[in-house]
Design a protein around this motif. Structure first.
Motif, PDB file in Angstrom:
ATOM      1  N   VAL A 116      31.337 -17.700   5.455  1.00  0.00           N
ATOM      2  CA  VAL A 116      31.198 -19.159   5.515  1.00  0.00           C
ATOM      3  C   VAL A 116      31.463 -19.781   4.153  1.00  0.00           C
ATOM      4  CG1 VAL A 116      29.537 -21.031   5.879  1.00  0.00           C
ATOM      5  CG2 VAL A 116      29.665 -19.156   7.501  1.00  0.00           C
ATOM      6  N   SER A 117      30.929 -19.187   3.110  1.00  0.00           N
ATOM      7  CA  SER A 117      31.136 -19.775   1.781  1.00  0.00           C
ATOM      8  C   SER A 117      32.595 -19.695   1.344  1.00  0.00           C
ATOM      9  CB  SER A 117      30.237 -19.100   0.744  1.00  0.00           C
ATOM     10  OG  SER A 117      30.626 -17.770   0.532  1.00  0.00           O
ATOM     11  N   THR A 118      33.311 -18.696   1.802  1.00  0.00           N
ATOM     12  CA  THR A 118      34.723 -18.590   1.441  1.00  0.00           C
ATOM     13  C   THR A 118      35.583 -19.560   2.246  1.00  0.00           C
ATOM     14  OG1 THR A 118      34.412 -16.265   0.894  1.00  0.00           O
ATOM     15  CG2 THR A 118      36.664 -16.985   1.259  1.00  0.00           C
ATOM     16  N   ALA A 119      35.249 -19.800   3.496  1.00  0.00           N
ATOM     17  CA  ALA A 119      36.108 -20.593   4.372  1.00  0.00           C
ATOM     18  C   ALA A 119      35.715 -22.065   4.474  1.00  0.00           C
ATOM     19  CB  ALA A 119      36.108 -19.991   5.767  1.00  0.00           C
ATOM     20  N   ALA A 120      34.473 -22.411   4.186  1.00  0.00           N
ATOM     21  CA  ALA A 120      34.010 -23.790   4.407  1.00  0.00           C
ATOM     22  C   ALA A 120      34.584 -24.752   3.376  1.00  0.00           C
ATOM     23  CB  ALA A 120      32.487 -23.828   4.367  1.00  0.00           C
ATOM     24  N   THR A 144      32.549 -28.626  -3.399  1.00  0.00           N
ATOM     25  CA  THR A 144      32.195 -29.837  -4.132  1.00  0.00           C
ATOM     26  C   THR A 144      32.311 -31.001  -3.164  1.00  0.00           C
ATOM     27  OG1 THR A 144      33.104 -28.928  -6.177  1.00  0.00           O
ATOM     28  CG2 THR A 144      32.703 -31.289  -6.123  1.00  0.00           C
ATOM     29  N   ILE A 145      31.264 -31.822  -3.100  1.00  0.00           N
ATOM     30  CA  ILE A 145      31.257 -32.982  -2.207  1.00  0.00           C
ATOM     31  C   ILE A 145      31.063 -34.227  -3.058  1.00  0.00           C
ATOM     32  CG2 ILE A 145      30.055 -34.125  -0.314  1.00  0.00           C
ATOM     33  CD1 ILE A 145      29.233 -31.349   0.652  1.00  0.00           C
ATOM     34  N   GLY A 146      31.953 -35.191  -2.866  1.00  0.00           N
ATOM     35  CA  GLY A 146      31.871 -36.441  -3.601  1.00  0.00           C
ATOM     36  C   GLY A 146      31.978 -37.627  -2.676  1.00  0.00           C
ATOM     37  N   SER A 147      31.974 -38.797  -3.259  1.00  0.00           N
ATOM     38  CA  SER A 147      32.052 -40.015  -2.450  1.00  0.00           C
ATOM     39  C   SER A 147      33.436 -40.220  -1.844  1.00  0.00           C
ATOM     40  CB  SER A 147      31.670 -41.219  -3.304  1.00  0.00           C
ATOM     41  OG  SER A 147      32.562 -41.324  -4.398  1.00  0.00           O
ATOM     42  N   THR A 148      34.456 -39.619  -2.433  1.00  0.00           N
ATOM     43  CA  THR A 148      35.811 -39.803  -1.916  1.00  0.00           C
ATOM     44  C   THR A 148      36.322 -38.637  -1.105  1.00  0.00           C
ATOM     45  OG1 THR A 148      36.753 -38.901  -3.946  1.00  0.00           O
ATOM     46  CG2 THR A 148      36.434 -41.301  -3.844  1.00  0.00           C
ATOM     47  N   GLY A 149      35.536 -37.566  -0.965  1.00  0.00           N
ATOM     48  CA  GLY A 149      35.987 -36.426  -0.186  1.00  0.00           C
ATOM     49  C   GLY A 149      35.291 -35.146  -0.604  1.00  0.00           C
ATOM     50  N   SER A 150      35.903 -34.032  -0.222  1.00  0.00           N
ATOM     51  CA  SER A 150      35.316 -32.740  -0.542  1.00  0.00           C
ATOM     52  C   SER A 150      36.404 -31.781  -1.018  1.00  0.00           C
ATOM     53  CB  SER A 150      34.605 -32.167   0.679  1.00  0.00           C
ATOM     54  OG  SER A 150      35.517 -32.004   1.736  1.00  0.00           O
ATOM     55  N   THR A 151      35.959 -30.771  -1.736  1.00  0.00           N
ATOM     56  CA  THR A 151      36.872 -29.778  -2.290  1.00  0.00           C
ATOM     57  C   THR A 151      36.340 -28.397  -1.970  1.00  0.00           C
ATOM     58  OG1 THR A 151      37.368 -31.271  -4.131  1.00  0.00           O
ATOM     59  CG2 THR A 151      37.984 -28.988  -4.409  1.00  0.00           C
ATOM     60  N   ASP A 152      37.236 -27.513  -1.643  1.00  0.00           N
ATOM     61  CA  ASP A 152      36.837 -26.122  -1.461  1.00  0.00           C
ATOM     62  C   ASP A 152      37.827 -25.235  -2.201  1.00  0.00           C
ATOM     63  OD1 ASP A 152      39.058 -26.192   0.181  1.00  0.00           O
ATOM     64  OD2 ASP A 152      38.111 -25.126   1.817  1.00  0.00           O
TER      65      ASP A 152
END
Length: 156
Positions: free
Chosen positions: A21-25, A29-37
């Protein structure tokens, strides 16, 4: 003894799920403009949700490789444990399984450290997401699991 083996097996499966899950999710990083993985950077702009591939920088590729290696080594450790469970002589220790599991824990730790230090998207409005936290939770669990495999002996 059967309960101990079952408990170790369940712990190992939980660690494997945490690593997957941690590799694929999409929530390192979650911010006000979106998320990053590790694989994509998704932005919310003008009411739309747009995902771009992750940057080609060396540090993110190192984190990707380390997380994939941690999943693979955890899986190989599970296969080795099941094999040794039926093939190991009485009184033998699960060293091969332990080495793979400890390597998986070191890989996930190194990947999370690199991501923590090198992540450029961190600002006041962003925070680390649940996938990042799951990676850090999987690290001590897999290390403890590897140490349990070192101590564990096969009994009849």
């Amino acid at each position: 003894m059967l309960l101990i083996l079952l408990g170790v097996l369940v712990l190992h499966l939980i660690i494997l799920v945490l690593l997957l899950v941690s590799t694929a999710a999409n929530a390192w990083t979650i911010g006000s403009t979106g998320s990053t993985d590790l694989w994509y950077k998704c932005l919310t702009t003008n009411g739309g949700y747009h995902c771009l591939p992750a940057s080609n920088e060396d540090w993110i590729q190192a984190v990707q490789a380390l997380m994939v290696l941690s999943v693979l080594f955890c899986f190989f450790s599970l296969i080795a444990f099941l094999y040794q469970l039926f093939r190991l002589v009485k009184g033998g220790r699960f060293f091969f399984t332990a080495v793979f599991q400890i390597l998986a824990s070191l890989f996930v730790m190194c990947g999370a450290i690199i991501y923590t230090v090198m992540s450029p998207d961190r600002d006041v409005s962003s925070s680390f997401g649940y996938a990042y936290v799951l990676a850090w939770v999987a690290f001590p669990l897999s290390l403890i699991s590897g140490l349990i495999y070192i101590i564990l002996r096969k009994r009849e």
